[in-house]
Design an enzyme around this catalytic site. Structure first.
Site, short mmCIF file in Angstrom:
data_model
loop_
_atom_site.label_atom_id
_atom_site.label_comp_id
_atom_site.label_asym_id
_atom_site.label_seq_id
_atom_site.Cartn_x
_atom_site.Cartn_y
_atom_site.Cartn_z
N LYS A 33 0.84 -1.19 0.00
CA LYS A 33 0.00 0.00 0.00
C LYS A 33 0.88 1.26 0.00
CE LYS A 33 -3.86 -2.27 2.38
NZ LYS A 33 -4.73 -2.23 3.57
N TYR A 88 -12.50 -2.66 -3.22
CA TYR A 88 -13.09 -2.70 -1.88
C TYR A 88 -14.62 -2.60 -1.95
CZ TYR A 88 -8.55 -2.28 0.55
OH TYR A 88 -7.28 -2.51 1.06
N PHE A 91 -15.26 4.01 7.64
CA PHE A 91 -13.86 4.36 7.37
C PHE A 91 -13.56 4.42 5.87
CE2 PHE A 91 -14.05 -0.27 8.10
CZ PHE A 91 -13.47 -0.76 6.92
N ARG A 105 -2.10 -14.78 4.03
CA ARG A 105 -2.86 -14.04 5.05
C ARG A 105 -2.19 -14.20 6.42
NH1 ARG A 105 -6.88 -10.16 4.06
NH2 ARG A 105 -7.75 -10.64 6.10
N THR A 128 -6.03 -7.65 10.17
CA THR A 128 -6.24 -6.28 9.65
C THR A 128 -5.64 -5.21 10.56
OG1 THR A 128 -8.28 -7.11 8.69
CG2 THR A 128 -8.04 -4.73 8.79
N ARG A 176 2.41 -7.07 9.03
CA ARG A 176 1.73 -5.93 9.64
C ARG A 176 2.27 -5.62 11.03
NH1 ARG A 176 -4.32 -7.21 7.15
NH2 ARG A 176 -4.13 -5.83 5.35
N ASN A 203 -1.80 -0.06 7.37
CA ASN A 203 -1.30 -1.42 7.64
C ASN A 203 -0.46 -2.02 6.51
OD1 ASN A 203 -3.39 -1.91 5.93
ND2 ASN A 203 -4.61 -3.12 7.36
N HIS A 238 -1.68 -5.48 1.46
CA HIS A 238 -2.96 -6.15 1.21
C HIS A 238 -2.70 -7.58 0.75
CE1 HIS A 238 -6.99 -7.01 -0.39
NE2 HIS A 238 -6.34 -7.57 -1.40
N GLU A 242 -9.72 -10.23 -7.60
CA GLU A 242 -8.75 -9.14 -7.51
C GLU A 242 -7.67 -9.25 -8.59
OE1 GLU A 242 -7.56 -9.29 -3.38
OE2 GLU A 242 -9.57 -8.69 -2.70
#
Ligand code: UDP
Ligand code: MG
Length: 207
Positions: free
Chosen positions: A66, A106, A114, A142, A148, A159, A169, A172, A183
């Site tokens: 990100k 998203y 948010f 993951r 998250t 993270r 964070n 992704h 995706e």
């Protein structure tokens, strides 16, 4: 890979297999043969013969660094996590994300309080979009990324190691097979995904 490199690599493999008392073929084993054997094992799944019961589902997933990760020069360290695990990079690009792409990415979150903040964050600078491949990679990535909220993440996850706030964070990772498929399609054209033979596959998985 040159012919000479193939021969050396193949010789090492033979010596390792020989040391384990396994029957080995004479002459160099082409990488494509090793890969075919690896893929055969991957699709056949676990539990056949004396193979281990480690699940070996061959998958692809979408991973992104990100904007905070890019700004903080963390691209290399994040890529390194996936490389050292043994996963294979099949697509990569640096891009400025549009609000349109983000709202599709998203789509389940657009009603969240948010979301406006998330759009501001994700469009604040470039993102590194990637597709990685490997056995059971969706679940494993993951776990490598962590939950998250980095405040709840265990040390050793990306993270936890690089961030402390849910709104920044760093990375992704797709959360399911359906999500990964959706995706990857959204971020990449089919021809951007490279099918290539990684020479270490026969030594990082059982043949
Ligand atoms: N997010 C946020 N605040 C929250 C929850 C999520 O800013 O309370 C952001 C965060 O960047 C997160 C992203 O929205 O990574 C997507 O949320 P999701 O629930 O899909 O989490 P992820 O799959 O990224 O772990
Ligand atoms: Mg998510």
């Amino acid at each position: 890979m040159s012919f000479l490199q193939r021969c050396v690599f193949s010789r090492i493999l033979q010596q390792v297999s020989g040391a384990r008392g396994q029957r080995v073929a004479t002459g160099p084993v082409p990488v494509s043969t090793q890969l075919a054997a690896w893929r055969g094992h991957a699709t056949a799944g676990a539990g056949s013969g004396e193979k281990s019961s480690v699940p070996c589902v061959h998958e692809r997933t979408f991973i992104a660094v990100k904007p905070d990760g890019v700004q903080r020069r963390l691209i290399g360290q994040i890529i390194h996590r996936f490389e050292r695990r043994g996963f294979k990079l099949v697509a990569l690009k640096l891009l400025q994300v549009s609000k349109g792409l983000l709202s599709q990415h998203y789509c389940q979150l657009t009603k969240k309080p948010f979301y406006p903040e998330l759009v501001g964050y994700m469009t604040s600078g470039p993102v590194v979009a990637m597709v990685w491949e490997g056995p059971d990679i969706i679940k494993t990535s993951r776990m490598m990324v962590g939950p998250t909220n980095p405040a709840e993440a265990q040390s050793g996850t990306i993270r936890a190691d690089f961030s402390f706030h849910v709104s920044r964070n760093v990375v992704h990772a797709s959360d399911s097979a359906e999500g990964a498929q959706r995706e990857i399609k959204l971020w990449f054209d089919k021809q951007d995904l490279l099918d290539w033979d990684s020479i270490d596959q026969s030594v990082t998985s059982e043949l």
